[in-house]
Design a protein around this motif. Structure first.
Motif: not given
Length: 507
Positions: A376-389, A401-411
């Motif tokens: 249940g990690i905030a998708p904005a935090e996950v997005h920022g991490w992937y973009l950074a690393v 890939n993150v907001i949609g595929m990985s975190q289902f944040a786009d519903n």
């Protein structure tokens, strides 16, 4: 006279802005700026790769007859932003305006559009599908599934086509590409290039300015120009492609690359042309050097998935990265930044990311991404991490890939269901579990794999949303058959794990 902007991910001789301007009269502007280097805490290897490749591309343009106004990060006159550098150079050269190829991030598109200069934006023709083509394909569809878009891209390019039918009679050979980790890998991994004088200068700069960023700057071995990137591609086509398909989803403790191409960073920065890369892979199949399942799977990642996520990013607009359909709000745990964890799969994936600025798609989706979604990690935090690393991460490719595929944040725009699994999937596809403190066989108890606990915890807390999903019905039937005592134990232990993780305890 006009300025011609070339960004750090547009290092292609065929860039539309270069093709539509005149080297006899126009000035190329390239700049290493603080805004781009620090809007997220980029991996030092990514910054070093980008700056090195930019400097070499600038030299290439000069040799071709262009005048290049290049700003290094530590130049005293550096304004710190792309827009600032264009305004400064426009005054310096008394330029009539700026020509540029559309950037791959809404942030930059908006910044360039707000400049007090006359601008002319050109489409990025390095992609196979235009925005209009993607929108035309998507119009009227209830579901935007990549598979059907991919088939259109096959037809458009002619790749692996036998007339109007797919080579071999099928569009997709993914069922052949899910073999578990092999006992040994007979491919030595990506080609490594010793840093030359130009790269060494950049490494010293990055070492001074970005020493606090997550990630190891050295050893640095990336290709930093098109010639080197093509050498690496040839190396992989010979040694890696033949078995890439079979083992593309596998993970191994002591091998970070297996048979993967590791060319996403070169394609996304512009050093390699995606269509040329696919054509070379296709030729390997026709020459009998690589099997169809490997070549088709690889080509699908480029003309299918890569083109598809770009289409989603631009179709959905600037607000896409803020979506949070599941209402997840947990902070990103310290283990993502290298803090100790008892979960071997997470430790291996993050440690590899720290060392290489690279992890392959299953490590990203089914280990670090899967855990973030289950926890249940905030998708904005996950997005920022992937973009950074990751060295291949630019927002147009990373966000869907993150907001949609990985975190289902786009519903469900990208994925038809959440990509979640218990520890069993990781156990099947890797040797991670054999050396883990936790026991993947344990469903509850002190040594139970956290993925086992969090999997059911996720399904339970999101039951109202997903129980009617036809692809998830069986999961809920299994949960419903469990006795109440076991259910209570699973949920209690999952909550306890999350509380300990939130408190910063070792988990």
């Amino acid at each position: 006279m006009r300025l011609v902007l070339v960004l750090g991910d547009q290092l292609s001789s065929g860039l539309s802005a270069l093709l539509k301007t005149d080297k006899a009269t126009d000035i190329v502007v390239m700049a290493e700026v603080a805004d781009e280097a620090s809007y997220v805490p980029h991996h030092p290897k990514k910054i070093a790769f980008t700056f090195s490749a930019m400097r070499k591309f600038a030299d290439k343009l000069r040799k071709e007859g262009w005048v290049v106004a290049y700003t290094k990060l530590d130049d005293q006159a550096n304004t710190g932003s792309i827009a600032g550098e264009l305004i400064r150079r426009a005054a310096e050269y008394d330029a009539s305006g700026v020509v540029y190829t559309e950037p791959g991030e809404w942030r930059l598109i908006e910044a360039l559009g707000a400049m007090p200069l006359k601008t002319h934006s050109l489409p990025d023709t390095r992609f196979i599908a235009t925005h209009q083509e993607f929108d035309d394909w998507a119009k009227g569809r209830k579901q935007l599934r990549m598979e059907y878009f991919y088939r259109d891209m096959r037809r458009k390019t002619g790749l692996l086509m036998d007339g109007d039918k797919p080579e071999g009679g099928k569009w997709n050979y993914d069922h052949d590409n899910r073999k578990p980790a092999p006992d040994q890998v007979d491919y030595p991994g990506p080609m490594r290039f010793a840093p030359d004088e130009a790269v060494q200068e950049v490494l010293m700069l990055v070492g001074r300015r970005f020493a606090e960023n997550f990630g190891d700057l050295t050893p640095f071995w990336f290709a930093t120009d098109t010639d080197q990137a093509r050498q690496h591609l040839a190396h992989w086509l010979t040694g890696g492609l033949p078995k890439f398909g079979d083992f593309q989803d596998a993970m191994i403790n002591d091998n970070r690359f297996l048979y993967h191409a590791v060319i996403g960073l070169y394609i996304n920065a512009g050093l390699l042309d995606p269509l040329e890369v696919c054509q070379k892979a296709e030729q390997a199949y026709y020459d009998g050097h690589a099997p169809l399942n490997a070549v088709e799977g690889f080509i699908r990642q480029i003309i299918g998935w890569r083109e598809y996520v770009r289409g989603i990013y631009f179709r959905e607009g600037p607000g896409y990265t803020t979506r949070n359909a599941l209402g997840h709000d947990r902070k990103l745990p310290a283990m993502y930044w290298g803090s100790e964890t008892k979960m071997n799969c997470m430790d291996k994936s993050v440690d590899q990311t720290k060392a290489e600025a690279y992890a392959h798609h299953i490590q990203r989706l089914m280990v670090t991404g899967n855990f973030a979604l289950l926890a249940g990690i905030a998708p904005a935090e996950v997005h920022g991490w992937y973009l950074a690393v990751y060295a291949d991460a630019y927002e147009w490719v990373e966000a869907p890939n993150v907001i949609g595929m990985s975190q289902f944040a786009d519903n469900g725009i990208v994925a038809s269901k959440p990509y979640i699994s218990s520890g069993n999937y990781i156990h099947k596809m890797s040797d991670y579990c054999g050396t883990c403190t936790y026991r993947v066989q344990d469903k509850t108890g002190e040594n139970a794999c956290p993925f086992n606990l969090l999997y059911w915890h996720f399904l339970d807390r999101h039951r109202a949303r997903f129980s009617g999903n036809p692809r998830m019905g069986n999961m809920y039937r299994v949960w419903d058959r469990m006795d109440d005592v076991r259910k209570e134990a699973v949920l209690r232990e999952a909550n306890d794990f999350l509380q300990r993780m939130d408190a910063g305890e070792l988990v």
